[in-house]
Motif scaffolding. Sequence first.
Motif, PDB file in Angstrom:
ATOM      1  N   SER A   1       1.084  11.471  -8.780  1.00  0.00           N
ATOM      2  CA  SER A   1       0.769  11.010  -9.993  1.00  0.00           C
ATOM      3  C   SER A   1       0.878   9.317  -9.272  1.00  0.00           C
ATOM      4  N   SER A   2       0.690   8.425 -10.462  1.00  0.00           N
ATOM      5  CA  SER A   2       0.026   6.874 -10.128  1.00  0.00           C
ATOM      6  C   SER A   2       1.799   5.861 -10.253  1.00  0.00           C
ATOM      7  N   THR A   3       2.751   6.640 -10.794  1.00  0.00           N
ATOM      8  CA  THR A   3       3.777   5.817 -10.167  1.00  0.00           C
ATOM      9  C   THR A   3       5.013   5.789  -8.869  1.00  0.00           C
ATOM     10  N   ARG A   4       4.065   7.734  -8.644  1.00  0.00           N
ATOM     11  CA  ARG A   4       4.441   7.996  -6.415  1.00  0.00           C
ATOM     12  C   ARG A   4       4.564   7.160  -5.906  1.00  0.00           C
ATOM     13  N   ALA A   5       2.442   6.821  -6.620  1.00  0.00           N
ATOM     14  CA  ALA A   5       1.666   6.395  -5.892  1.00  0.00           C
ATOM     15  C   ALA A   5       2.565   4.633  -5.352  1.00  0.00           C
ATOM     16  N   GLU A   6       2.787   4.103  -6.300  1.00  0.00           N
ATOM     17  CA  GLU A   6       3.169   2.325  -6.919  1.00  0.00           C
ATOM     18  C   GLU A   6       4.423   2.474  -6.029  1.00  0.00           C
ATOM     19  N   ARG A   7       5.713   3.273  -6.073  1.00  0.00           N
ATOM     20  CA  ARG A   7       6.592   3.703  -5.291  1.00  0.00           C
ATOM     21  C   ARG A   7       6.106   3.570  -4.151  1.00  0.00           C
ATOM     22  N   VAL A   8       5.766   4.514  -3.205  1.00  0.00           N
ATOM     23  CA  VAL A   8       5.577   4.893  -1.856  1.00  0.00           C
ATOM     24  C   VAL A   8       5.134   2.973  -1.580  1.00  0.00           C
ATOM     25  N   VAL A   9       3.864   3.299  -2.133  1.00  0.00           N
ATOM     26  CA  VAL A   9       2.989   1.241  -1.466  1.00  0.00           C
ATOM     27  C   VAL A   9       4.081   0.474  -1.496  1.00  0.00           C
ATOM     28  N   ALA A  10       5.430   0.529  -2.724  1.00  0.00           N
ATOM     29  CA  ALA A  10       6.561  -0.835  -2.255  1.00  0.00           C
ATOM     30  C   ALA A  10       7.197  -0.582  -1.137  1.00  0.00           C
ATOM     31  N   THR A  11       7.612   0.879  -0.869  1.00  0.00           N
ATOM     32  CA  THR A  11       8.006   1.160   0.221  1.00  0.00           C
ATOM     33  C   THR A  11       8.040   0.712   1.433  1.00  0.00           C
ATOM     34  N   ARG A  12       6.403   1.063   1.683  1.00  0.00           N
ATOM     35  CA  ARG A  12       5.895   0.539   2.406  1.00  0.00           C
ATOM     36  C   ARG A  12       5.852  -0.833   2.865  1.00  0.00           C
ATOM     37  N   ARG A  13       5.687  -1.396   1.539  1.00  0.00           N
ATOM     38  CA  ARG A  13       5.225  -3.267   1.809  1.00  0.00           C
ATOM     39  C   ARG A  13       6.223  -3.634   2.553  1.00  0.00           C
ATOM     40  N   ALA A  14       8.211  -3.446   1.473  1.00  0.00           N
ATOM     41  CA  ALA A  14       8.983  -3.647   1.590  1.00  0.00           C
ATOM     42  C   ALA A  14       9.805  -3.367   3.199  1.00  0.00           C
ATOM     43  N   ASP A  15       9.526  -2.365   3.904  1.00  0.00           N
ATOM     44  CA  ASP A  15      10.321  -2.023   5.160  1.00  0.00           C
ATOM     45  C   ASP A  15       9.193  -2.396   6.150  1.00  0.00           C
ATOM     46  N   LEU A  16       7.530  -3.837   5.640  1.00  0.00           N
ATOM     47  CA  LEU A  16       6.684  -3.998   6.508  1.00  0.00           C
ATOM     48  C   LEU A  16       7.628  -5.300   6.626  1.00  0.00           C
ATOM     49  N   ARG A  17       8.149  -6.011   5.218  1.00  0.00           N
ATOM     50  CA  ARG A  17       8.901  -7.310   5.755  1.00  0.00           C
ATOM     51  C   ARG A  17       9.706  -7.422   6.030  1.00  0.00           C
ATOM     52  N   GLU A  18      10.474  -6.535   5.958  1.00  0.00           N
ATOM     53  CA  GLU A  18      11.738  -6.465   6.686  1.00  0.00           C
ATOM     54  C   GLU A  18      11.351  -6.382   8.003  1.00  0.00           C
ATOM     55  N   HIS A  19      10.372  -5.226   8.607  1.00  0.00           N
ATOM     56  CA  HIS A  19      10.172  -5.407   9.871  1.00  0.00           C
ATOM     57  C   HIS A  19       9.907  -7.564  10.992  1.00  0.00           C
ATOM     58  N   TYR A  20       9.079  -8.015   9.563  1.00  0.00           N
ATOM     59  CA  TYR A  20       8.382  -9.306  10.012  1.00  0.00           C
ATOM     60  C   TYR A  20       9.728 -10.290  10.028  1.00  0.00           C
TER      61      TYR A  20
END
Length: 500
Positions: A139-158
Amino acid sequence: MTALPPVLVIDDEVRSVEALERILEDDFDVKKATSAREAEAILADEAIQVVLCDQRMPDISGVDFLKGVRERWPDVVRMIISGYTDAEDIIQGINEAGIYQYVTKPWQPDSLTLTLKNASRLYKLQRENELLAVELRMSSTRAERVVATRRADLREHYAGDDGIVREKSSPMNDVCDRMRRVAPFDVSVMITGESGTGKELIARALHYKSLRWNKPFVVENCAALPDELLESELFGHKRGAFTGAVEDHIGLFQRADGGTVFLDEIGEVSPRLQAKLLRVLQEGEIRPVGGQKTRTINVRVIAATNRDLEAEVQAGRFREDLYYRLAPVTIHLPPLRERLLDIPPIARALIDKAQKQLGKCVKGLSPEAVACLKAYPWPGNVRELQNEIQHALIMGPQGGVIGAEHLSRRVQQAAAGPSPSKLDFAGVDLSLAGLEGTLRERIESVEAQILKESLIRHRWNKSRAAKELGLSRVGLRAKLERYGLEKIEALPLEPAKKRA
């Protein structure tokens, strides 16, 4: 006005095709073919919904042709029209070609039109069903949550070490400091450096340290595609803009709206595309290929090149106005040969990554292997080092230490010194040009290099090295003592540590 459903009519008799076209043209966008080859070309170029094919054709039967259609274009609804009502043909068509309907001649116009309308509706229902299945899975909500989590992980990595593996006194410290200063400001950045130095890694760090970190980051290699395809990838295209454009395509600039676009190898872009890129940077507008309307976008552009763009501007091969739009700030990455201190930690990080990919574990690198890696000039930079580490991991012992003997021949030879076999076009040995002393002293220097290279490759096994060099073991030992060549014990290095 709603577009008519496209259908393809195939019959080797021209009059039959024309008769079918007259009956169907009010309700369908009729495409005609009189041979299988012509029909395949239309299917490849057009978004056909329904195929109506005659059973008896000179080059191939209708069932056999539709079997191929089923394999290559499975979504197309397939129908047979025939004057013969052979039961075996009907069964074969249903079982092997997935025939939706078997229409017999003579056909009734109204009945045929209704059958085709039902087939077109079936095609649309199948497409809608596929879309619904995708929506149910995510669903769109779940997709947004997954994308937001991955972006947050990448931001933390850098966030910690900028995502750049290096030593505390690395030359990359100045690069990363400059990158951190530039990242928060919404300006274009030009990254320069040789191929394989990590320009895309710096571009990602810039994005994830910027205010656009939670928006898309898209990458395009401008040297990988010809002009027409690159223009379509960047700006998108409308259906029918060129051969093969069977549907609208959204370009990377539009997909990255609100985020960052990374244009690698920007120096390879043609003058025509340079003009379109300039409009994006100046006006913030794009127009798809074949489109009439412009679309406003909001993106940050980061470009990279291994060329000297200032020289390209002077030579007239790159637009001066575009260069200054792309490069209000430049970041230059040093080649790996100027980062000798960084080679051990980078190599350990690459080993960790390769171990997960290849499913093989080792304890680390020996001091000899590290010495070889440091001595090699790495013309391909980190990308070449990555390939070398994969090679060494494959050749090395399971659970053991990667030694110099597990490295490729060219890297081993670099540790032994310049190769005495490299001659220029005049026959002068370039590797001997820097040697000083008498003839005897120079020959001894070359002999020491050959001995060292052979010993490294044979893991300091004197018997094997002596056999390769045509020496006795006693003779080899005497030469080693004469040149002061002693074996360094192979010990694993400490695990890779990230810079805090």
